[in-house]
Scaffold this motif. Structure first.
Motif, PDB file in Angstrom:
ATOM      1  N   PHE A  44       0.802  -1.296  -0.154  1.00 33.57           N
ATOM      2  CA  PHE A  44       0.163  -0.135  -0.048  1.00 33.57           C
ATOM      3  C   PHE A  44       0.846   1.168   0.114  1.00 33.57           C
ATOM      4  N   ASN A  45       2.238   0.956  -0.326  1.00 39.02           N
ATOM      5  CA  ASN A  45       3.009   2.361  -0.295  1.00 39.02           C
ATOM      6  C   ASN A  45       3.182   3.232   1.143  1.00 39.02           C
ATOM      7  N   ILE A  46       2.604   2.452   2.271  1.00 37.30           N
ATOM      8  CA  ILE A  46       2.788   3.323   3.120  1.00 37.30           C
ATOM      9  C   ILE A  46       4.286   3.424   3.601  1.00 37.30           C
ATOM     10  N   VAL A  47       5.186   2.678   3.311  1.00 41.46           N
ATOM     11  CA  VAL A  47       6.527   2.491   3.817  1.00 41.46           C
ATOM     12  C   VAL A  47       7.244   2.491   2.713  1.00 41.46           C
ATOM     13  N   GLU A  48       8.547   2.958   2.350  1.00 47.73           N
ATOM     14  CA  GLU A  48       9.310   3.069   1.341  1.00 47.73           C
ATOM     15  C   GLU A  48      10.402   1.518   1.693  1.00 47.73           C
ATOM     16  N   LYS A  49      10.447   0.527   0.738  1.00 49.61           N
ATOM     17  CA  LYS A  49      11.298  -0.511   1.125  1.00 49.61           C
ATOM     18  C   LYS A  49      12.711  -0.069   1.474  1.00 49.61           C
ATOM     19  N   ASN A  50      13.218   0.784   0.974  1.00 53.31           N
ATOM     20  CA  ASN A  50      14.749   1.189   1.174  1.00 53.31           C
ATOM     21  C   ASN A  50      14.867   2.316   2.261  1.00 53.31           C
ATOM     22  N   SER A  51      13.782   2.557   2.813  1.00 53.62           N
ATOM     23  CA  SER A  51      13.925   3.564   4.078  1.00 53.62           C
ATOM     24  C   SER A  51      14.306   2.658   5.223  1.00 53.62           C
ATOM     25  N   LEU A  52      14.953   3.286   6.388  1.00 54.75           N
ATOM     26  CA  LEU A  52      15.284   2.707   7.527  1.00 54.75           C
ATOM     27  C   LEU A  52      14.040   1.923   8.082  1.00 54.75           C
ATOM     28  N   PHE A  53      13.090   2.628   8.281  1.00 52.69           N
ATOM     29  CA  PHE A  53      11.803   1.956   8.604  1.00 52.69           C
ATOM     30  C   PHE A  53      11.488   0.505   7.782  1.00 52.69           C
ATOM     31  N   GLY A  54      11.515   0.840   6.644  1.00 51.85           N
ATOM     32  CA  GLY A  54      11.052  -0.372   5.751  1.00 51.85           C
ATOM     33  C   GLY A  54      12.105  -1.558   5.816  1.00 51.85           C
ATOM     34  N   LYS A  55      13.475  -1.211   6.182  1.00 52.88           N
ATOM     35  CA  LYS A  55      13.990  -2.417   6.385  1.00 52.88           C
ATOM     36  C   LYS A  55      13.755  -3.124   7.529  1.00 52.88           C
ATOM     37  N   LEU A  56      13.350  -2.494   8.431  1.00 47.11           N
ATOM     38  CA  LEU A  56      12.686  -3.285   9.664  1.00 47.11           C
ATOM     39  C   LEU A  56      11.827  -4.037   9.514  1.00 47.11           C
ATOM     40  N   PHE A  57      10.907  -3.998   8.413  1.00 47.09           N
ATOM     41  CA  PHE A  57       9.877  -4.897   8.069  1.00 47.09           C
ATOM     42  C   PHE A  57      10.166  -5.683   6.668  1.00 47.09           C
ATOM     43  N   SER A  58      11.413  -5.911   6.591  1.00 50.65           N
ATOM     44  CA  SER A  58      11.757  -6.617   5.212  1.00 50.65           C
ATOM     45  C   SER A  58      11.981  -8.212   5.626  1.00 50.65           C
ATOM     46  N   PHE A  59      11.760  -8.622   6.838  1.00 52.24           N
ATOM     47  CA  PHE A  59      12.189 -10.073   7.006  1.00 52.24           C
ATOM     48  C   PHE A  59      11.208 -10.787   7.384  1.00 52.24           C
ATOM     49  N   GLY A  60       9.954 -10.874   6.400  1.00 53.51           N
ATOM     50  CA  GLY A  60       8.733 -11.904   6.654  1.00 53.51           C
ATOM     51  C   GLY A  60       9.255 -13.110   6.689  1.00 53.51           C
ATOM     52  N   GLN A  61      10.365 -13.698   5.684  1.00 55.97           N
ATOM     53  CA  GLN A  61      10.501 -14.944   5.732  1.00 55.97           C
ATOM     54  C   GLN A  61      11.143 -15.520   7.005  1.00 55.97           C
ATOM     55  N   GLU A  62      11.938 -14.751   7.677  1.00 56.60           N
ATOM     56  CA  GLU A  62      12.398 -14.888   8.846  1.00 56.60           C
ATOM     57  C   GLU A  62      11.351 -15.143   9.915  1.00 56.60           C
ATOM     58  N   ALA A  63      10.425 -14.435   9.849  1.00 55.43           N
ATOM     59  CA  ALA A  63       9.189 -14.852  10.829  1.00 55.43           C
ATOM     60  C   ALA A  63       8.656 -16.160  10.726  1.00 55.43           C
ATOM     61  N   VAL A  64       8.501 -16.540   9.526  1.00 54.79           N
ATOM     62  CA  VAL A  64       8.192 -18.007   9.307  1.00 54.79           C
ATOM     63  C   VAL A  64       9.034 -18.880   9.876  1.00 54.79           C
ATOM     64  N   MET A  65      10.355 -18.985   9.914  1.00 51.58           N
ATOM     65  CA  MET A  65      11.550 -19.752  10.533  1.00 51.58           C
ATOM     66  C   MET A  65      11.200 -19.678  11.999  1.00 51.58           C
ATOM     67  N   LEU A  66      10.908 -18.451  12.580  1.00 51.27           N
ATOM     68  CA  LEU A  66      10.440 -18.367  14.124  1.00 51.27           C
ATOM     69  C   LEU A  66       9.261 -19.504  14.366  1.00 51.27           C
ATOM     70  N   PHE A  67       8.234 -19.289  13.319  1.00 56.01           N
ATOM     71  CA  PHE A  67       7.163 -19.992  13.670  1.00 56.01           C
ATOM     72  C   PHE A  67       7.455 -21.847  13.730  1.00 56.01           C
ATOM     73  N   PHE A  68       8.326 -21.936  12.593  1.00 54.03           N
ATOM     74  CA  PHE A  68       8.757 -23.352  12.595  1.00 54.03           C
ATOM     75  C   PHE A  68       9.344 -23.674  13.956  1.00 54.03           C
ATOM     76  N   LEU A  69      10.341 -23.095  14.474  1.00 53.21           N
ATOM     77  CA  LEU A  69      10.884 -23.360  15.620  1.00 53.21           C
ATOM     78  C   LEU A  69      10.009 -23.331  16.786  1.00 53.21           C
ATOM     79  N   LEU A  70       9.101 -22.427  16.835  1.00 59.35           N
ATOM     80  CA  LEU A  70       8.084 -22.465  18.129  1.00 59.35           C
ATOM     81  C   LEU A  70       7.304 -23.717  17.945  1.00 59.35           C
ATOM     82  N   SER A  71       6.869 -24.004  16.805  1.00 57.57           N
ATOM     83  CA  SER A  71       5.926 -25.251  16.577  1.00 57.57           C
ATOM     84  C   SER A  71       6.470 -26.378  16.874  1.00 57.57           C
ATOM     85  N   GLY A  72       7.881 -26.701  16.505  1.00 53.07           N
ATOM     86  CA  GLY A  72       8.575 -27.919  16.905  1.00 53.07           C
ATOM     87  C   GLY A  72       8.548 -28.183  18.333  1.00 53.07           C
TER      88      GLY A  72
END
Length: 380
Positions: A44-72
């Motif tokens: 929705f173009n709320i945040v630019e990907k290359n901005s500092l704030f945007g980089k903080l939300f660039s780790f969606g795949q990592e969040a899934v790995m956290l799900f896997f570890l918690l689930s195990g």
């Protein structure tokens, strides 16, 4: 102060009785909403990907790995606490995944129909029901895309088959070998076989098998801690050493001899998953050793964790439902000349995600849980 502290301690105790851990609930809620913001803020173009704030939300795949570890960890804890038959275990896992999956599929069909964009691929539909979907643009050899482009569904295929594989694996450990080394050595060999078979022939089944050790490592850590096994430190080092070996082998086979264009696609994507999960494990173990004992009875800490209870209660719904809702508002804008402001689209996506997640998790799954699981336990 003492009264409030006591109430939080009681809440922690009640969560442990239900096989829920406050820290895990907090992380589960945070990770699900993180994935939501990871997708919606950029789309929705709320945040630019290359901005500092945007980089903080660039780790969606990592969040899934956290799900896997918690689930195990949580599934292993459940199997330690209760002696399930396979049919009982299958029923619990089926009720947790499939009713919400079917609800999401229906929602996706309705939203696609409303935007005149409905085109159901029945092969993809069947593959998704069999839990063998993944995102083909990111990894070669996948059998089918997530249903109607709902990309977060990719991880459900892994989660489901980890459930099934681990039950058999755990029964061999518990009833035949009764040795924790069997779990991590056999799990290591199993994942290496998946990795090697994927190297020679790209396919979804090999992908699931090669990822198994990520999920399994969370389960093994649980077994080591809950059973208070001797030489705990030595065992954990072995688990981590085997994990690191998988990373090295993957790097030598796939990364060293292939062209790499982006960390978001094969072969770097899988390496990123392995490394991220390994780092999460190290952080979790470090935190447990040096901080957990000091913090667990701290009032502020308990309050902070308690904030995650409600988000965690709808986290699975948020994770699987937000994407088709987001696409609906994006498609609506594209087809009808941008009548909805992007900020409004983001807000509406958030509101409808919460509403539908509540329906899926609390109303649908909640009632099924009471009828088929909780009532059964009371009768027994």
């Amino acid at each position: 102060y003492i009264s409030r502290k006591s109430s939080y301690q009681k809440k922690r105790k009640s969560y442990k009785i239900m096989n829920k851990i406050l820290e895990f609930e907090f992380l589960r809620g945070i990770a699900a909403f993180y994935v939501f913001f990871h997708h919606t803020l950029f789309q929705f173009n709320i945040v630019e990907k290359n901005s500092l704030f945007g980089k903080l939300f660039s780790f969606g795949q990592e969040a899934v790995m956290l799900f896997f570890l918690l689930s195990g960890y949580v599934i292993a804890l459940s199997l330690i606490k209760k002696d399930y038959s396979f049919s009982e275990y299958l029923k619990h896992r089926f009720l947790r995944i499939y009713p919400i999956l079917l609800f999401v599929m229906i929602v996706s069909i309705i939203l696609k129909f409303l935007t005149n964009d409905l085109n159901i691929d029945f092969y993809s539909f069947i593959i998704n029901l069999l839990m063998l979907q993944d995102i083909g643009s990111l990894k070669p050899g996948t059998f089918a895309e997530p249903f109607l482009g709902n990309s977060p569904l990719w991880s459900l295929s892994y989660e489901w088959w980890f459930y099934m594989i681990f039950f058999v694996h755990f029964m061999f450990y518990k009833k035949i070998f009764n040795n924790i080394s069997f779990l991590y050595y056999s799990g290591f060999v199993f994942s290496i076989l998946g990795l090697l078979s994927y190297f020679f022939f790209y396919n979804q089944i090999s992908l699931i098998i090669m990822y198994y050790y990520i999920w399994l490592s969370g389960a093994i850590i649980c077994i080591i801690f809950i059973n208070k096994l001797p030489n705990k430190k030595h065992l954990i080092i072995k688990v981590l050493a085997l994990y690191f070996s998988i990373i090295i082998i993957y790097f030598l086979l796939f990364v060293l001899n292939q062209e790499t264009s982006s960390i978001g696609v094969h072969p770097l994507l899988e390496l990123r998953h392995y490394i991220t999960s390994f780092i999460f494990l190290i952080i979790a173990l470090f935190y447990t050793k040096y901080f957990y004992i000091k913090l667990k009875n701290n009032l502020f800490y308990q309050r902070l964790l308690s904030l995650g209870i409600k988000p965690a209660s709808i986290s699975f719904g948020v994770y699987v439902i937000h994407y088709p809702i987001m696409n609906f508002f994006l498609t609506y804008n594209e087809k009808w000349g941008g009548e909805i402001n992007e900020s409004i689209g983001f807000i509406l996506t958030f509101i409808f995600t919460l509403i539908l997640s509540y329906i899926a998790e609390i109303k649908i799954y909640g009632k099924l849980y009471i009828k088929f699981i909780k009532r059964e336990r009371v009768i027994k």
